[in-house]
Write a protein that holds these residues in place. Structure first.
Motif, PDB file in Angstrom:
ATOM      1  N   CYS A 160      -6.470 -16.829  -0.320  1.00 36.36           N
ATOM      2  CA  CYS A 160      -6.591 -18.170  -0.874  1.00 36.36           C
ATOM      3  C   CYS A 160      -6.410 -18.073  -2.390  1.00 36.36           C
ATOM      4  CB  CYS A 160      -7.952 -18.781  -0.530  1.00 36.36           C
ATOM      5  SG  CYS A 160      -8.236 -20.427  -1.251  1.00 36.36           S
ATOM      6  N   THR A 161      -5.672 -18.998  -2.949  1.00 36.38           N
ATOM      7  CA  THR A 161      -5.440 -19.047  -4.392  1.00 36.38           C
ATOM      8  C   THR A 161      -6.219 -20.218  -4.977  1.00 36.38           C
ATOM      9  OG1 THR A 161      -3.232 -18.104  -4.111  1.00 36.38           O
ATOM     10  CG2 THR A 161      -3.704 -19.211  -6.188  1.00 36.38           C
ATOM     11  N   PHE A 162      -7.094 -19.897  -5.947  1.00 35.45           N
ATOM     12  CA  PHE A 162      -7.924 -20.925  -6.583  1.00 35.45           C
ATOM     13  C   PHE A 162      -7.660 -20.925  -8.084  1.00 35.45           C
ATOM     14  CE2 PHE A 162     -11.884 -22.360  -8.603  1.00 35.45           C
ATOM     15  CZ  PHE A 162     -12.030 -23.598  -7.975  1.00 35.45           C
ATOM     16  N   LYS A 163      -7.368 -22.100  -8.622  1.00 34.01           N
ATOM     17  CA  LYS A 163      -7.055 -22.245 -10.042  1.00 34.01           C
ATOM     18  C   LYS A 163      -8.159 -23.047 -10.716  1.00 34.01           C
ATOM     19  CE  LYS A 163      -2.077 -22.179  -9.088  1.00 34.01           C
ATOM     20  NZ  LYS A 163      -0.791 -22.915  -9.209  1.00 34.01           N
ATOM     21  N   SER A 164      -8.550 -22.585 -11.893  1.00 32.57           N
ATOM     22  CA  SER A 164      -9.609 -23.266 -12.654  1.00 32.57           C
ATOM     23  C   SER A 164      -9.398 -22.999 -14.142  1.00 32.57           C
ATOM     24  CB  SER A 164     -11.000 -22.782 -12.219  1.00 32.57           C
ATOM     25  OG  SER A 164     -11.146 -21.397 -12.501  1.00 32.57           O
ATOM     26  N   CYS A 210     -15.410 -16.637   0.887  1.00 29.57           N
ATOM     27  CA  CYS A 210     -14.389 -16.029   0.039  1.00 29.57           C
ATOM     28  C   CYS A 210     -15.029 -15.081  -0.984  1.00 29.57           C
ATOM     29  CB  CYS A 210     -13.582 -17.107  -0.689  1.00 29.57           C
ATOM     30  SG  CYS A 210     -12.671 -18.208   0.433  1.00 29.57           S
ATOM     31  N   LEU A 211     -14.322 -14.000  -1.254  1.00 32.83           N
ATOM     32  CA  LEU A 211     -14.799 -13.002  -2.215  1.00 32.83           C
ATOM     33  C   LEU A 211     -14.335 -13.376  -3.612  1.00 32.83           C
ATOM     34  CD1 LEU A 211     -13.942  -9.777  -0.161  1.00 32.83           C
ATOM     35  CD2 LEU A 211     -16.122 -11.005  -0.265  1.00 32.83           C
ATOM     36  N   THR A 212     -15.279 -13.560  -4.512  1.00 35.15           N
ATOM     37  CA  THR A 212     -14.943 -13.911  -5.894  1.00 35.15           C
ATOM     38  C   THR A 212     -15.609 -12.903  -6.832  1.00 35.15           C
ATOM     39  OG1 THR A 212     -16.848 -15.374  -6.186  1.00 35.15           O
ATOM     40  CG2 THR A 212     -14.845 -16.352  -5.260  1.00 35.15           C
ATOM     41  N   ASP A 213     -15.125 -12.905  -8.094  1.00 34.90           N
ATOM     42  CA  ASP A 213     -15.696 -12.014  -9.105  1.00 34.90           C
ATOM     43  C   ASP A 213     -16.669 -12.744 -10.022  1.00 34.90           C
ATOM     44  OD1 ASP A 213     -13.892 -13.640 -10.293  1.00 34.90           O
ATOM     45  OD2 ASP A 213     -12.766 -12.058 -11.327  1.00 34.90           O
ATOM     46  N   VAL A 214     -17.076 -13.931  -9.624  1.00 31.19           N
ATOM     47  CA  VAL A 214     -17.991 -14.743 -10.425  1.00 31.19           C
ATOM     48  C   VAL A 214     -19.357 -14.733  -9.755  1.00 31.19           C
ATOM     49  CG1 VAL A 214     -18.459 -17.008 -11.401  1.00 31.19           C
ATOM     50  CG2 VAL A 214     -16.091 -16.193 -11.210  1.00 31.19           C
ATOM     51  N   ASP A 215     -20.360 -14.355 -10.505  1.00 30.14           N
ATOM     52  CA  ASP A 215     -21.716 -14.293  -9.967  1.00 30.14           C
ATOM     53  C   ASP A 215     -22.392 -15.648 -10.141  1.00 30.14           C
ATOM     54  OD1 ASP A 215     -24.069 -13.481  -8.902  1.00 30.14           O
ATOM     55  OD2 ASP A 215     -24.718 -12.301 -10.645  1.00 30.14           O
ATOM     56  N   PHE A 230     -20.375 -21.810  -7.993  1.00 28.69           N
ATOM     57  CA  PHE A 230     -18.940 -21.556  -8.068  1.00 28.69           C
ATOM     58  C   PHE A 230     -18.416 -21.045  -6.727  1.00 28.69           C
ATOM     59  CE2 PHE A 230     -15.292 -18.816  -8.863  1.00 28.69           C
ATOM     60  CZ  PHE A 230     -14.478 -19.646  -9.623  1.00 28.69           C
ATOM     61  N   ASN A 231     -19.160 -20.162  -6.093  1.00 32.96           N
ATOM     62  CA  ASN A 231     -18.735 -19.648  -4.794  1.00 32.96           C
ATOM     63  C   ASN A 231     -18.704 -20.740  -3.728  1.00 32.96           C
ATOM     64  OD1 ASN A 231     -18.508 -17.074  -5.863  1.00 32.96           O
ATOM     65  ND2 ASN A 231     -20.613 -16.493  -5.314  1.00 32.96           N
ATOM     66  N   ASP A 232     -19.667 -21.658  -3.798  1.00 32.84           N
ATOM     67  CA  ASP A 232     -19.662 -22.772  -2.846  1.00 32.84           C
ATOM     68  C   ASP A 232     -18.442 -23.655  -3.034  1.00 32.84           C
ATOM     69  OD1 ASP A 232     -22.009 -21.868  -1.775  1.00 32.84           O
ATOM     70  OD2 ASP A 232     -23.296 -23.212  -2.957  1.00 32.84           O
ATOM     71  N   VAL A 233     -18.068 -23.886  -4.287  1.00 27.34           N
ATOM     72  CA  VAL A 233     -16.879 -24.694  -4.574  1.00 27.34           C
ATOM     73  C   VAL A 233     -15.633 -24.007  -4.043  1.00 27.34           C
ATOM     74  CG1 VAL A 233     -15.415 -25.613  -6.403  1.00 27.34           C
ATOM     75  CG2 VAL A 233     -17.900 -25.875  -6.545  1.00 27.34           C
ATOM     76  N   VAL A 234     -15.533 -22.705  -4.266  1.00 29.37           N
ATOM     77  CA  VAL A 234     -14.366 -21.956  -3.799  1.00 29.37           C
ATOM     78  C   VAL A 234     -14.293 -21.989  -2.277  1.00 29.37           C
ATOM     79  CG1 VAL A 234     -13.331 -19.665  -3.670  1.00 29.37           C
ATOM     80  CG2 VAL A 234     -14.259 -20.497  -5.827  1.00 29.37           C
ATOM     81  N   ASN A 235     -15.414 -21.772  -1.622  1.00 29.82           N
ATOM     82  CA  ASN A 235     -15.418 -21.789  -0.150  1.00 29.82           C
ATOM     83  C   ASN A 235     -14.990 -23.147   0.399  1.00 29.82           C
ATOM     84  OD1 ASN A 235     -16.293 -19.130  -0.025  1.00 29.82           O
ATOM     85  ND2 ASN A 235     -18.468 -19.695   0.080  1.00 29.82           N
ATOM     86  N   SER A 236     -15.507 -24.206  -0.190  1.00 27.71           N
ATOM     87  CA  SER A 236     -15.140 -25.547   0.261  1.00 27.71           C
ATOM     88  C   SER A 236     -13.673 -25.824  -0.005  1.00 27.71           C
ATOM     89  CB  SER A 236     -16.018 -26.595  -0.433  1.00 27.71           C
ATOM     90  OG  SER A 236     -17.384 -26.394  -0.135  1.00 27.71           O
ATOM     91  N   TYR A 237     -13.193 -25.399  -1.159  1.00 28.59           N
ATOM     92  CA  TYR A 237     -11.792 -25.623  -1.517  1.00 28.59           C
ATOM     93  C   TYR A 237     -10.859 -24.891  -0.545  1.00 28.59           C
ATOM     94  CZ  TYR A 237      -7.387 -25.251  -4.067  1.00 28.59           C
ATOM     95  OH  TYR A 237      -6.055 -25.286  -4.412  1.00 28.59           O
TER      96      TYR A 237
END
Length: 403
Positions: A246-250, A54-59, A63-70
């Protein structure tokens, strides 16, 4: 090195005496292997990369691993309205874009279950064969003894010249157990019907598993295969989207809820779309072949003349009259056993066996020539068993009468 290794490969061909047929083997041998191979392909993530990215704006790698798993666990989604729009101008990818309130959304969570479903379906195709092996218990292999085709391949011809003893033993067994294999035959017919039930259930279950898109999946793919890729809606991208949302909330730094709407590359669908296209073609053909075979099986059950003609194809024309007399008092199960014997014996060998079986059933010795057979029938019981012919005379008659 590769050519040298291939040169060392030896292929062992073994023809086992079996009751089943080609359609039966298509289920438990080929379809079973296809599903297990597909299961293995869907787990080879090293060949395609990560399952989802997944493409995120957080470097942040964590965090990217969490988003991908989610997103892989909770699922992604596409907007149905955006599938018919032009890619590259109206939408970045088929079905990907901002949804509106009235839009219908398709959620995709099946891909994490694909390996498990394929494995279970593959095992189900093996179940009828397994049930048949358990219920049959090696009966047919014991009955046919060493008379199958495989026992005459090679240099050992001793079994062939001693086959008359096995002919007599087998003929006596069939006479003693006439009409005694009904349960054996009914179990085989049930397993054949179970094959049809498994393939039809697999079609409809897969259609439900893929959201009602599998039954028409292949026809839609082939319908657009020749169209311009820039101006067509790819059915594979609708059923197996390569890009989805995908929608991710944090929580943010101040404790407020942050909603991130991101695009995800579902790399595993690159393999899934090809696997299910092949399975669609294979299952449709297998369903058609199995259905036709069950029609054939129904004809063999209901039409005794049809059964007789099928068995005649397994013997020489010279023994057709004897075969008709043998089948006169035979039941459906007796026919299935005889047909299975003929299918696993060489044609001339099975023709010789029919002669032995006929004389065993009629309580007559094998006559020395065809004229003596007519004389036995005219004289009646007084001429039965006057003198048992010698072994070489019996073999000479079998050769002359058969050929």
């Amino acid at each position: 090195m590769l050519l040298k290794a291939l040169s060392e490969v030896k292929v062992k061909v073994e023809i086992k005496p079996v009751v089943d047929n080609l359609v039966f083997r298509l289920h438990y041998r080929y379809t079973y292997i296809f599903f297990l191979a597909a299961t293995l392909l869907t787990t080879l993530y090293d060949a395609i990369g990560d399952q989802i990215d997944c493409l995120t704006d957080v470097d942040s790698d964590s965090f990217n691993d969490v988003v991908n798993s989610y997103c892989f666990i909770m699922g992604t989604f596409t907007v149905d309205r955006l599938h018919g729009l032009q890619v590259g101008q109206q939408v970045p990818h088929p079905g990907v874009g901002p949804p509106e309130v009235q839009d219908s959304i398709t959620y995709h969570t099946y891909y994490q279950w694909v390996p498990f479903v394929l494995f279970v379906q593959g095992v189900m195709f093996y179940v009828p064969h397994w049930l048949w092996k358990i219920s049959e218990g090696g009966l047919f292999k014991h009955i046919i003894q060493d008379l199958s085709i495989r026992d005459y391949l090679g240099e050992n011809l001793g079994k062939y010249f001693k086959k008359d003893e096995r002919f007599r033993a087998l003929a006596k067994y069939l006479k003693r157990t006439m009409n005694g294999h009904r349960t054996w035959a009914y179990k085989f017919f049930f397993c054949e019907l179970l094959n049809l039930g498994v393939v039809v259930a697999t079609l409809f279950f897969t259609d439900w598993f893929l959201g009602g898109e599998f039954l028409t999946y292949g026809t839609k793919v082939f319908a657009v295969a020749g169209l311009d890729p820039e101006n067509r809606t790819d059915p594979m991208s609708y059923v197996f989207p390569r890009m989805a949302k995908c929608t991710f909330k944090s929580f943010g730094p101040s404790g407020t809820i942050q909603v991130r709407d991101m695009m995800c590359l579902i790399a595993t669908n690159i393999i899934n779309e090809k696997i299910y296209l092949f399975l669609w073609v294979w299952l449709v053909l297998l369903t058609a072949l199995t259905s036709l075979w069950m029609v054939y099986r129904l004809l063999t059950i209901l039409l005794p003349p049809f059964r007789k003609q099928l068995l005649k194809l397994r013997v020489d024309r010279s023994v057709w009259d004897l075969l008709e007399e043998v089948l006169r008092g035979a039941s459906l199960s007796d026919w299935l056993l005889l047909y299975s014997l003929g299918k696993n014996m060489e044609r001339s060998v099975f023709s010789e066996f029919i002669i032995f079986l006929h004389h065993e059933l009629t309580l007559l010795p094998v006559p020395r020539d065809p004229k003596e057979k007519l004389k036995q029938q005219l004289l009646g019981d007084d001429f039965i068993h006057p003198e048992e012919p010698k072994e070489e005379e019996r073999s000479q008659y079998v050769r002359e009468y058969t050929f």
